[in-house]
Design a protein around this motif. Structure first.
Motif, PDB file in Angstrom:
ATOM      1  N   TYR B  12       0.865  -1.179   0.000  1.00 32.46           N
ATOM      2  CA  TYR B  12       0.000   0.000   0.000  1.00 32.46           C
ATOM      3  C   TYR B  12       0.901   1.228   0.000  1.00 32.46           C
ATOM      4  CZ  TYR B  12      -3.091  -3.658   1.659  1.00 32.46           C
ATOM      5  OH  TYR B  12      -3.781  -4.840   1.783  1.00 32.46           O
ATOM      6  N   ASN B  13       0.847   1.989  -1.070  1.00 35.15           N
ATOM      7  CA  ASN B  13       1.661   3.196  -1.169  1.00 35.15           C
ATOM      8  C   ASN B  13       0.798   4.418  -0.930  1.00 35.15           C
ATOM      9  OD1 ASN B  13       4.281   2.216  -1.937  1.00 35.15           O
ATOM     10  ND2 ASN B  13       3.310   1.589  -3.873  1.00 35.15           N
ATOM     11  N   TYR B  14       1.219   5.236   0.019  1.00 30.70           N
ATOM     12  CA  TYR B  14       0.515   6.498   0.191  1.00 30.70           C
ATOM     13  C   TYR B  14       0.712   7.326  -1.069  1.00 30.70           C
ATOM     14  CZ  TYR B  14      -0.565  11.234   1.555  1.00 30.70           C
ATOM     15  OH  TYR B  14      -1.095  12.498   1.580  1.00 30.70           O
ATOM     16  N   SER B  15      -0.366   7.916  -1.577  1.00 32.16           N
ATOM     17  CA  SER B  15      -0.264   8.694  -2.809  1.00 32.16           C
ATOM     18  C   SER B  15      -0.372  10.208  -2.549  1.00 32.16           C
ATOM     19  CB  SER B  15      -1.360   8.239  -3.778  1.00 32.16           C
ATOM     20  OG  SER B  15      -1.442   9.095  -4.888  1.00 32.16           O
ATOM     21  N   HIS B  16      -1.505  10.656  -2.097  1.00 30.39           N
ATOM     22  CA  HIS B  16      -1.696  12.088  -1.886  1.00 30.39           C
ATOM     23  C   HIS B  16      -2.937  12.302  -1.039  1.00 30.39           C
ATOM     24  CE1 HIS B  16      -4.321  11.100  -5.256  1.00 30.39           C
ATOM     25  NE2 HIS B  16      -4.994  12.213  -5.013  1.00 30.39           N
ATOM     26  N   PHE B 296      -4.782   9.698  10.418  1.00 31.47           N
ATOM     27  CA  PHE B 296      -6.234   9.781  10.242  1.00 31.47           C
ATOM     28  C   PHE B 296      -6.866  10.405  11.474  1.00 31.47           C
ATOM     29  CE2 PHE B 296      -5.841   5.694   7.614  1.00 31.47           C
ATOM     30  CZ  PHE B 296      -5.892   6.372   6.415  1.00 31.47           C
ATOM     31  N   PHE B 297      -7.900  11.184  11.259  1.00 27.68           N
ATOM     32  CA  PHE B 297      -8.646  11.819  12.346  1.00 27.68           C
ATOM     33  C   PHE B 297     -10.114  11.449  12.136  1.00 27.68           C
ATOM     34  CE2 PHE B 297      -9.020  16.225  14.620  1.00 27.68           C
ATOM     35  CZ  PHE B 297      -9.214  15.579  15.830  1.00 27.68           C
ATOM     36  N   ARG B 298     -10.533  10.383  12.779  1.00 26.23           N
ATOM     37  CA  ARG B 298     -11.867   9.792  12.634  1.00 26.23           C
ATOM     38  C   ARG B 298     -12.183   9.439  11.170  1.00 26.23           C
ATOM     39  NH1 ARG B 298     -11.997   8.090  17.435  1.00 26.23           N
ATOM     40  NH2 ARG B 298     -12.630   9.503  19.080  1.00 26.23           N
ATOM     41  N   PRO B 299     -11.439   8.463  10.626  1.00 25.72           N
ATOM     42  CA  PRO B 299     -11.771   7.986   9.274  1.00 25.72           C
ATOM     43  C   PRO B 299     -13.184   7.414   9.273  1.00 25.72           C
ATOM     44  CG  PRO B 299     -10.309   6.452  10.385  1.00 25.72           C
ATOM     45  CD  PRO B 299     -10.398   7.660  11.263  1.00 25.72           C
ATOM     46  N   ILE B 300     -14.004   7.845   8.338  1.00 26.84           N
ATOM     47  CA  ILE B 300     -15.438   7.516   8.442  1.00 26.84           C
ATOM     48  C   ILE B 300     -15.981   6.806   7.207  1.00 26.84           C
ATOM     49  CG2 ILE B 300     -16.276   9.753   7.573  1.00 26.84           C
ATOM     50  CD1 ILE B 300     -18.302   9.636  10.008  1.00 26.84           C
ATOM     51  N   ALA B 301     -15.366   7.043   6.027  1.00 29.15           N
ATOM     52  CA  ALA B 301     -15.881   6.409   4.808  1.00 29.15           C
ATOM     53  C   ALA B 301     -14.708   6.015   3.927  1.00 29.15           C
ATOM     54  CB  ALA B 301     -16.796   7.372   4.061  1.00 29.15           C
ATOM     55  N   VAL B 302     -14.874   4.930   3.178  1.00 32.97           N
ATOM     56  CA  VAL B 302     -13.783   4.459   2.314  1.00 32.97           C
ATOM     57  C   VAL B 302     -14.367   3.900   1.018  1.00 32.97           C
ATOM     58  CG1 VAL B 302     -13.749   2.251   3.589  1.00 32.97           C
ATOM     59  CG2 VAL B 302     -11.772   2.899   2.201  1.00 32.97           C
ATOM     60  N   HIS B 303     -13.656   4.174  -0.089  1.00 32.28           N
ATOM     61  CA  HIS B 303     -14.002   3.574  -1.383  1.00 32.28           C
ATOM     62  C   HIS B 303     -12.718   3.128  -2.056  1.00 32.28           C
ATOM     63  CE1 HIS B 303     -18.271   4.689  -1.744  1.00 32.28           C
ATOM     64  NE2 HIS B 303     -17.928   5.748  -1.028  1.00 32.28           N
ATOM     65  N   VAL B 304     -12.858   2.156  -2.975  1.00 30.19           N
ATOM     66  CA  VAL B 304     -11.732   1.753  -3.813  1.00 30.19           C
ATOM     67  C   VAL B 304     -12.159   2.011  -5.245  1.00 30.19           C
ATOM     68  CG1 VAL B 304     -10.175  -0.105  -4.462  1.00 30.19           C
ATOM     69  CG2 VAL B 304     -11.178  -0.053  -2.155  1.00 30.19           C
ATOM     70  N   GLU B 309      -7.105   2.489  -6.172  1.00 30.38           N
ATOM     71  CA  GLU B 309      -6.776   3.504  -5.178  1.00 30.38           C
ATOM     72  C   GLU B 309      -7.808   3.435  -4.052  1.00 30.38           C
ATOM     73  OE1 GLU B 309      -4.687   7.015  -7.869  1.00 30.38           O
ATOM     74  OE2 GLU B 309      -6.874   6.918  -7.731  1.00 30.38           O
ATOM     75  N   ILE B 310      -7.282   3.459  -2.846  1.00 31.07           N
ATOM     76  CA  ILE B 310      -8.148   3.391  -1.669  1.00 31.07           C
ATOM     77  C   ILE B 310      -8.264   4.814  -1.147  1.00 31.07           C
ATOM     78  CG2 ILE B 310      -8.397   2.385   0.634  1.00 31.07           C
ATOM     79  CD1 ILE B 310      -5.946   0.489  -0.610  1.00 31.07           C
ATOM     80  N   ILE B 311      -9.473   5.327  -1.073  1.00 37.46           N
ATOM     81  CA  ILE B 311      -9.670   6.731  -0.694  1.00 37.46           C
ATOM     82  C   ILE B 311     -10.413   6.768   0.650  1.00 37.46           C
ATOM     83  CG2 ILE B 311     -10.529   8.982  -1.453  1.00 37.46           C
ATOM     84  CD1 ILE B 311     -10.663   7.760  -4.313  1.00 37.46           C
ATOM     85  N   VAL B 312      -9.700   7.261   1.658  1.00 43.98           N
ATOM     86  CA  VAL B 312     -10.249   7.258   3.017  1.00 43.98           C
ATOM     87  C   VAL B 312     -10.639   8.680   3.398  1.00 43.98           C
ATOM     88  CG1 VAL B 312      -9.795   6.688   5.436  1.00 43.98           C
ATOM     89  CG2 VAL B 312      -8.677   5.370   3.608  1.00 43.98           C
ATOM     90  N   MET B 313     -11.888   8.856   3.772  1.00 40.61           N
ATOM     91  CA  MET B 313     -12.351  10.178   4.200  1.00 40.61           C
ATOM     92  C   MET B 313     -12.291  10.279   5.717  1.00 40.61           C
ATOM     93  SD  MET B 313     -16.143  11.664   3.776  1.00 40.61           S
ATOM     94  CE  MET B 313     -16.560  13.316   4.255  1.00 40.61           C
ATOM     95  N   GLU B 314     -11.693  11.373   6.188  1.00 42.59           N
ATOM     96  CA  GLU B 314     -11.586  11.605   7.633  1.00 42.59           C
ATOM     97  C   GLU B 314     -12.629  12.632   8.044  1.00 42.59           C
ATOM     98  OE1 GLU B 314      -7.449  12.597   8.689  1.00 42.59           O
ATOM     99  OE2 GLU B 314      -7.006  12.022   6.642  1.00 42.59           O
ATOM    100  N   SER B 315     -13.439  12.255   9.008  1.00 39.29           N
ATOM    101  CA  SER B 315     -14.550  13.130   9.387  1.00 39.29           C
ATOM    102  C   SER B 315     -14.068  14.445   9.997  1.00 39.29           C
ATOM    103  CB  SER B 315     -15.443  12.399  10.388  1.00 39.29           C
ATOM    104  OG  SER B 315     -16.483  13.220  10.828  1.00 39.29           O
ATOM    105  N   LEU B 316     -13.105  14.379  10.920  1.00 40.03           N
ATOM    106  CA  LEU B 316     -12.782  15.581  11.694  1.00 40.03           C
ATOM    107  C   LEU B 316     -11.747  16.481  11.048  1.00 40.03           C
ATOM    108  CD1 LEU B 316     -13.004  14.515  15.424  1.00 40.03           C
ATOM    109  CD2 LEU B 316     -14.717  15.497  13.928  1.00 40.03           C
ATOM    110  N   SER B 317     -10.953  15.954  10.116  1.00 40.15           N
ATOM    111  CA  SER B 317     -10.044  16.867   9.425  1.00 40.15           C
ATOM    112  C   SER B 317     -10.608  17.230   8.059  1.00 40.15           C
ATOM    113  CB  SER B 317      -8.647  16.260   9.291  1.00 40.15           C
ATOM    114  OG  SER B 317      -8.739  14.985   8.736  1.00 40.15           O
ATOM    115  N   GLY B 318     -11.701  16.601   7.664  1.00 37.07           N
ATOM    116  CA  GLY B 318     -12.324  16.929   6.389  1.00 37.07           C
ATOM    117  C   GLY B 318     -11.456  16.565   5.200  1.00 37.07           C
ATOM    118  N   ARG B 319     -10.530  15.680   5.437  1.00 35.87           N
ATOM    119  CA  ARG B 319      -9.540  15.372   4.399  1.00 35.87           C
ATOM    120  C   ARG B 319      -9.751  13.953   3.893  1.00 35.87           C
ATOM    121  NH1 ARG B 319      -3.693  15.410   6.888  1.00 35.87           N
ATOM    122  NH2 ARG B 319      -4.692  13.750   8.081  1.00 35.87           N
ATOM    123  N   MET B 320      -9.174  13.657   2.720  1.00 37.77           N
ATOM    124  CA  MET B 320      -9.155  12.288   2.226  1.00 37.77           C
ATOM    125  C   MET B 320      -7.722  11.907   1.941  1.00 37.77           C
ATOM    126  SD  MET B 320     -12.293  12.289  -0.313  1.00 37.77           S
ATOM    127  CE  MET B 320     -13.886  12.042   0.383  1.00 37.77           C
TER     128      MET B 320
END
Lengths: 472, 336
Positions: B12-16, B296-304, B309-320
């Motif tokens: 698993y490579n971190y991308s961006h 991660f700061f409360r990761p809440i949703a994920v899609h591939v 690419e695995i895209i993780v959405m963090e609830s409290l930082s509003g980031r993916m």
């Protein structure tokens, strides 16, 4: 169960908690007064669960890192309302009123929540330990400018308030002691903080900078040495004034409203003997708060009926007491939680934002024309709403009685609201009000039931609007 | 945590990363556009209050490449097109965006083109076909909508206009029972994964709702209040382990493979714009330790997505945070 058991338990729960329903009072009275005190002062040892805070964060995400004071207040009020460890929350409030730190300057609700969590987790522990942790708490350091207290340029703000408001009280130290305390706390600051943008990860951490600490000798309260902050706290704790000051605060918060803190130097405590004995317990136990509270709640001066309903509820006690009684937000949270959370502020006690380091003025100063209207409206609106489970339960219990005179209806309501007492004049007025509305019929049709519920909830509203309901 | 995590033959490579707090304060869920994976629809709940004190409930169409909004809208309230507790988002076969409201017990429908409100349905209640706390939602290949209900503790299969096709589940901790379930995912075979939030586990069901297996409640890879689930083409399962602030990865047989905690050492484009706009932020960041914000700061949703690419959405930082999975990874045979 003796006749006095339940009213006494109600008194304990109003002071050591946020009040309790008649059912809870009965259950606790059965368990016993001393056993209840033990459970309140040591909830861990009695298996009382903490609030499942993740249930708040799931439904109200930003209350975990509150971007504004109202979100921080949602965080706190949810725990006040749901807690099964009410004295822990009351002690957090007690210490917050004593170590008053305000978001108006700190401007970081997440750092305020961190400070409140310290007050919650250590508030029933040891005062000396708490004082040390608070001395290192970044919100406090920033609030009282200790981050600007440097070896080459001391800032006396923290040193002064530490002595004046947080430990000994005025009159027990000199201006030089303040300066020496300030020098001892040089270098106590916080690490550079990540700005909260863009990811809300920036909260402060304590940092000790040895190079910015004044290593010279200091003479503080008659002792001389190369003191650091820890030494100052040790010396403060040895002073009899400190135990007296904290004991007077405990008496003021839990037993009887005192004059405001700035007058303590000139006006003796209401019950100096009681304060002396609490101070002695504090001193003998090396500042164990549990020991002091165990003594206080079991002491005759606390149980004495003369002090029942002698304290004006602070706005948090009023709001949380009503919310717990009517049973809102017990099963789950709801979007309206924010309204409850900001209500104490509207009534004059904006949690996480006291008006100054002196904290809020208490007692009769909670009441002014504006705050009284809000207090009455808040209690009346909630107590008169039969859709709340707690109100419905009161109606059901009264409806199950075979016969009900107006006097019995009033007594039933007063009992079920947590053993409220009314003065004779108020009592007479309320009975006349019930009588004027005609005979009480319960019946079995939907319309009759609704009419009866209306009569009860109206009377609950009226009780919530009385002068007596403002006291605890 | 390394930027590259190798476990067995998977890497698993971190991308961006994408977005900032301002993108989605208290983000709840997102969905990639069915026709263009570089576009997403994201919903956020802020503090879930019914009165605005600062941040409020929003939803947005977002360009993942440019890292900026195509449109965004503030939506606090109970009026049509607004939300109190937006919880789940799905895209229908018609391309429209369906958003559940966990408090108002309704599903609102919007145009994916311009965000226009098109309609709503949902009757509050616990009877079959009614809604009690609709949270995660996904459409299956046939265009049926599966809705998780956090208050009714069940899953319902509905038509896109809300007619009931099937209902299963009740409160409890046994197989097929739920405790305040949250997210849902449907894999390529039509199997259904439900993040059983209060029971700290994920349950897998056949397309007709038959319980297949559960995982995460104990042992390695133990979950704490999971919120979102996704699967990839190899059948690996990704769980947004919200309470543990990590992404927990399982294989198709539900064996734990790896835990990912977040690696965003640089700012997103959007984040960089926020910082550049304020020189004080730039200076303060030079002095501070930024490592806390990598995680991660409360990761809440994920899609591939189809690029693995695995895209993780963090609830409290509003980031993916975006990771790229390399399958069949083999160590180099020579000395690099």
């Amino acid at each position: 169960m003796a006749d006095r058991d339940i009213p006494l338990m109600a008194h304990l729960m109003r002071r050591a908690g946020f009040g309790a329903s008649r059912d809870e009072l009965e259950a606790r009275a059965k368990k016993g007064y001393e056993a209840t005190v033990e459970e309140l002062i040591d909830p861990d040892a009695h298996g009382m669960p903490r609030v499942d805070i993740l249930k708040l964060y799931r439904y109200h995400p930003m209350t975990e890192v509150p971007p504004n004071p109202s979100s921080a207040q949602m965080n706190l009020i949810f725990q006040f309302i749901q807690t099964r460890r009410p004295l822990e929350e009351k002690m957090m409030l007690f210490w917050h009123m004593l170590f008053a730190t305000g978001n108006s300057k700190v401007d970081s609700p997440p750092d305020m929540i961190k400070q409140m969590e310290i007050l919650r987790s250590k508030g029933l522990g040891n005062y000396k330990d708490l004082l040390l942790v608070i001395s290192k708490n970044p919100a406090m350091l920033f609030w009282l400018d200790n981050n600007q207290n440097h070896r080459t340029a001391p800032n006396e703000n923290w040193g002064r308030e530490l002595l004046e408001l947080f430990s000994m009280g005025q009159g027990h130290y000199s201006e030089d002691d303040v300066k020496m305390a300030a020098r001892a706390f040089t270098g106590w600051t916080m690490k550079p903080k990540l700005p909260r943008s863009p990811y809300m990860r920036g909260t402060w951490e304590f940092e000790y900078r040895a190079e910015d600490h004044d290593d010279g000798d200091k003479t503080f309260l008659g002792r001389t040495g190369n003191f650091n902050g820890e030494d100052i706290i040790d010396i403060i704790a040895k002073e009899p004034a400190t135990a007296q000051f904290i004991a007077r605060h405990l008496y003021n918060f839990f037993v009887e409203d005192d004059v405001q803190v700035p007058s303590w130097l000139d006006v003796p405590a209401k019950n100096p003997k009681a304060v002396d004995t609490i101070a002695k317990v504090l001193k003998d136990s090396d500042y164990d708060v549990k020991s002091a509270l165990r003594f206080l709640f079991n002491a005759p001066f606390f149980k004495d009926e003369k002090v029942w309903f002698a304290k004006v509820k602070n706005p948090t006690e009023l709001v949380v007491g009503v919310s717990r009684l009517v049973g809102e937000y017990q099963e789950r949270s709801m979007p309206g939680l924010v309204q409850t959370a900001v209500e104490p502020g509207y009534q004059g006690q904006e949690i996480v934002n006291p008006p100054s380091v002196e904290g809020w003025h208490y007692g009769s100063e909670w009441i002014d024309t504006g705050s009284l209207v809000r207090r009455v409206n808040y209690a009346a609106e909630k107590l008169g709403n039969a859709s709340f489970p707690g109100v419905q339960s009161i109606i059901d219990r009264l409806a199950s009685k075979f016969s009900l005179t107006p006097e019995e209806l009033l007594d039933g309501c007063l009992e079920l609201l947590g053993m409220i007492r009314l003065e004779a004049g108020t009592r007479k007025q309320l009975i006349e009000h019930v009588q004027a509305a005609g005979p009480l019929k319960r019946g079995s049709t939907e319309a009759q039931r609704r009419a009866f519920a209306g009569r009860v909830s109206e009377l609950l509203q009226l009780i919530g609007s009385t002068r007596e309901y403002q006291f605890c | 945590m390394a930027l590259t995590l190798t476990v067995g033959n998977r890497t698993y490579n971190y991308s961006h990363c994408i977005g900032t707090l301002y993108t989605s304060r208290g983000g709840q869920d997102y969905i990639l556009d069915a026709k263009n994976e570089d576009v997403m629809y994201v919903i956020s709940r802020a503090n879930g209050a019914d009165v605005a004190f600062g941040a409020i409930q929003r939803w947005a169409k977002w360009d993942l490449e440019k890292d900026e909004a195509i449109f965004e809208t503030s939506t606090l309230g109970a009026e049509d097109g607004n939300f109190l507790w937006p919880a789940g988002v799905a895209q229908g076969p018609d391309g429209n965006i369906y958003i559940s409201d966990e408090y108002l017990n309704r599903i609102s429908i919007f145009s994916s083109k311009d965000g226009k409100f098109l309609g709503k349905w949902g009757v509050p209640g616990a009877a079959p076909g009614q809604l009690g706390g609709p949270a995660g939602m996904r459409f299956d290949r046939d265009g049926s909508l599966y809705v998780v209900e956090s208050q009714n503790n069940r899953v319902q299969k509905l038509t896109k206009d809300g007619r009931r096709l099937a209902t299963w589940g009740e409160k409890g901790s046994g197989p097929g029972q739920f405790d305040a379930p949250f997210g849902i995912h449907i894999d390529a075979k039509g199997n259904i994964f439900v993040a059983d939030w209060g029971n700290n586990r994920v349950q897998k069901f056949s397309p007709d709702g038959q319980f297949i297996l559960e995982f995460g409640a104990s042992g390695a890879g133990r979950l704490l209040r999971p919120t979102g689930v996704a699967t990839d083409a190899q059948g690996d399962v990704y769980v947004a382990d919200w309470g543990n602030d990590r992404l927990q990865i399982f294989d198709a047989e539900a064996n734990p493979i790896a835990s990912v905690y977040g690696d965003a050492r640089e700012l997103s484009k959007q984040g960089q714009r926020v910082i550049n706009a304020n020189p004080d932020f730039v200076k303060a960041r030079r002095r501070a330790d930024t490592s806390v914000e990598w995680k991660f700061f409360r990761p809440i949703a994920v899609h591939v997505n189809s690029r693995n690419e695995i895209i993780v959405m963090e609830s409290l930082s509003g980031r993916m945070q975006v990771y790229k999975k390399e399958k069949d990874y083999v160590e180099a045979q020579f000395n690099l």
